[in-house]
Design a protein around this motif. Sequence first.
Motif, PDB file in Angstrom:
ATOM      1  N   TYR A  80       0.943  -1.294  -0.135  1.00  0.00           N
ATOM      2  CA  TYR A  80       0.125   0.109   0.139  1.00  0.00           C
ATOM      3  C   TYR A  80       0.925   1.206   0.023  1.00  0.00           C
ATOM      4  O   TYR A  80       0.364   2.428  -0.465  1.00  0.00           O
ATOM      5  N   SER A  86      -3.572   3.904   4.320  1.00  0.00           N
ATOM      6  CA  SER A  86      -4.755   3.566   5.194  1.00  0.00           C
ATOM      7  C   SER A  86      -6.108   3.854   4.244  1.00  0.00           C
ATOM      8  O   SER A  86      -6.727   2.861   4.431  1.00  0.00           O
ATOM      9  N   PHE A 112      -5.960   0.803   1.865  1.00  0.00           N
ATOM     10  CA  PHE A 112      -6.262  -0.382   2.460  1.00  0.00           C
ATOM     11  C   PHE A 112      -7.791  -0.601   2.921  1.00  0.00           C
ATOM     12  O   PHE A 112      -8.455  -1.566   2.669  1.00  0.00           O
ATOM     13  N   TYR A 113      -8.314   0.658   3.209  1.00  0.00           N
ATOM     14  CA  TYR A 113      -9.696   0.447   3.842  1.00  0.00           C
ATOM     15  C   TYR A 113     -10.577   0.262   2.792  1.00  0.00           C
ATOM     16  O   TYR A 113     -11.441  -0.457   2.731  1.00  0.00           O
ATOM     17  N   GLU A 124      -9.948  -1.173  -0.649  1.00  0.00           N
ATOM     18  CA  GLU A 124      -9.625  -2.258  -0.895  1.00  0.00           C
ATOM     19  C   GLU A 124     -10.408  -3.315  -0.221  1.00  0.00           C
ATOM     20  O   GLU A 124     -10.775  -4.481  -0.718  1.00  0.00           O
ATOM     21  N   ASN A 125     -10.241  -3.342   1.203  1.00  0.00           N
ATOM     22  CA  ASN A 125     -10.888  -4.237   2.197  1.00  0.00           C
ATOM     23  C   ASN A 125     -12.266  -4.208   1.909  1.00  0.00           C
ATOM     24  O   ASN A 125     -12.929  -5.334   2.167  1.00  0.00           O
ATOM     25  N   ASN A 126     -12.933  -3.220   1.590  1.00  0.00           N
ATOM     26  CA  ASN A 126     -14.391  -2.989   1.667  1.00  0.00           C
ATOM     27  C   ASN A 126     -14.916  -3.365   0.116  1.00  0.00           C
ATOM     28  O   ASN A 126     -15.936  -3.767   0.042  1.00  0.00           O
ATOM     29  N   ALA A 150     -12.846  -5.169  -2.470  1.00  0.00           N
ATOM     30  CA  ALA A 150     -12.350  -6.254  -3.008  1.00  0.00           C
ATOM     31  C   ALA A 150     -13.150  -7.418  -3.809  1.00  0.00           C
ATOM     32  O   ALA A 150     -13.135  -7.899  -4.811  1.00  0.00           O
ATOM     33  N   ASP A 151     -14.112  -7.922  -2.619  1.00  0.00           N
ATOM     34  CA  ASP A 151     -14.897  -9.008  -3.206  1.00  0.00           C
ATOM     35  C   ASP A 151     -15.771  -8.433  -4.163  1.00  0.00           C
ATOM     36  O   ASP A 151     -16.164  -9.480  -5.021  1.00  0.00           O
ATOM     37  N   GLN A 194      -1.294 -16.759   4.185  1.00  0.00           N
ATOM     38  CA  GLN A 194      -2.519 -15.518   4.491  1.00  0.00           C
ATOM     39  C   GLN A 194      -2.509 -15.285   5.855  1.00  0.00           C
ATOM     40  O   GLN A 194      -2.713 -16.185   6.608  1.00  0.00           O
ATOM     41  N   ASN A 195      -2.260 -13.918   6.087  1.00  0.00           N
ATOM     42  CA  ASN A 195      -2.424 -13.760   7.572  1.00  0.00           C
ATOM     43  C   ASN A 195      -1.398 -14.384   8.530  1.00  0.00           C
ATOM     44  O   ASN A 195      -1.786 -14.720   9.688  1.00  0.00           O
TER      45      ASN A 195
END
Length: 323
Positions: free
Chosen positions: A130, A148, A151-152, A154-156, A158-159, A193-194
């Motif tokens: 990022y 940030s 990221f916010y 893309e996190n919301n 991306a799906d 992953q994580n």
Amino acid sequence: MKSNKTLTNNILDLTCLKDIVSSDIDEIIFPDCLSPDFLLIFKMMGLLDFKVTYVLTDEVCGDCGCKLHSKGYHTRKPNGIPVSVKDYSCQECGNRIVTNFNEFIDNYSVYTSTVKEWGVKLSEIGEESYEKKSELFESLFDIHLPKSTLFYHENNTADSYLEEKEKQVEQLVEKENLKDSGTYHYDEQFPSQNGEYMSRLMIIDANTQYPYEDFLEYATLFDTEIIEKYFHQILDDIPHEIMITDGYSAYPSIIEEFNMIQQRCVFHMMYNVGMEVYPVIRRITRKKNGKYHKLEEINEKIHKKLEKYKPHMGPITDKKTTR
């Protein structure tokens, strides 16, 4: 006589801006139906030395239908670019209306949805951090888009973005009338992953290169039953004759259960041969290089000896005659 042409008319012929009305050469007026993303084009071309004003496309009160009157301006910064936004009031019903960008910018944000989606689209090109994406935005568009925020968003999104891409692929497959060939590639990957390793199982059609839905499971749970389960999930409803795999010892028995022929992947076969041959080649090369360096050292010593004992030419004394 002062020209009424805007700077846009002088430099570019953008037909999508045909409804723009300019009050003078130093100002350009955009209707609120025009995305602020257009300002990035002007910014990249160095054409934002003039004032930009946004107004309502239809200056009519939505409640009573009367004409709206100007009540001044306020400043906003869509995508970090300062613009003047016109405020209105209705003298009949007292309604106050502000020109906004709600169609293009989410609440509590200054960046358009398009700009924030670019961060997601960059992931199609390669895996960039990022921080790198933020630096890229600043380099290309002179926009300081915080990591940030990237990221916010893309996190919301991306799906939903990936679902839309999948629909496009399905439409393309339907349009091209791609059919299952019966010959497939199969392999696994083990990405992190994580902080936890996952096993990713994937089947691809060998002829059409169509990727079937993959399967994710924790790497610690990966076994032959997982492979069989995935094969049933993909192969039960499509023709299957040949499966191309690497040399993992568990594959032959699994593939035989599905009445398929196993074809060893040529790349993996060449790689396995190379793993046996390359060590020998490297060993021979090291010996050859070692002897070459030793030969250079010997030649250098010979050269020094020759220089030291070089034959003397001419008289050996100052006397002109010798016995």
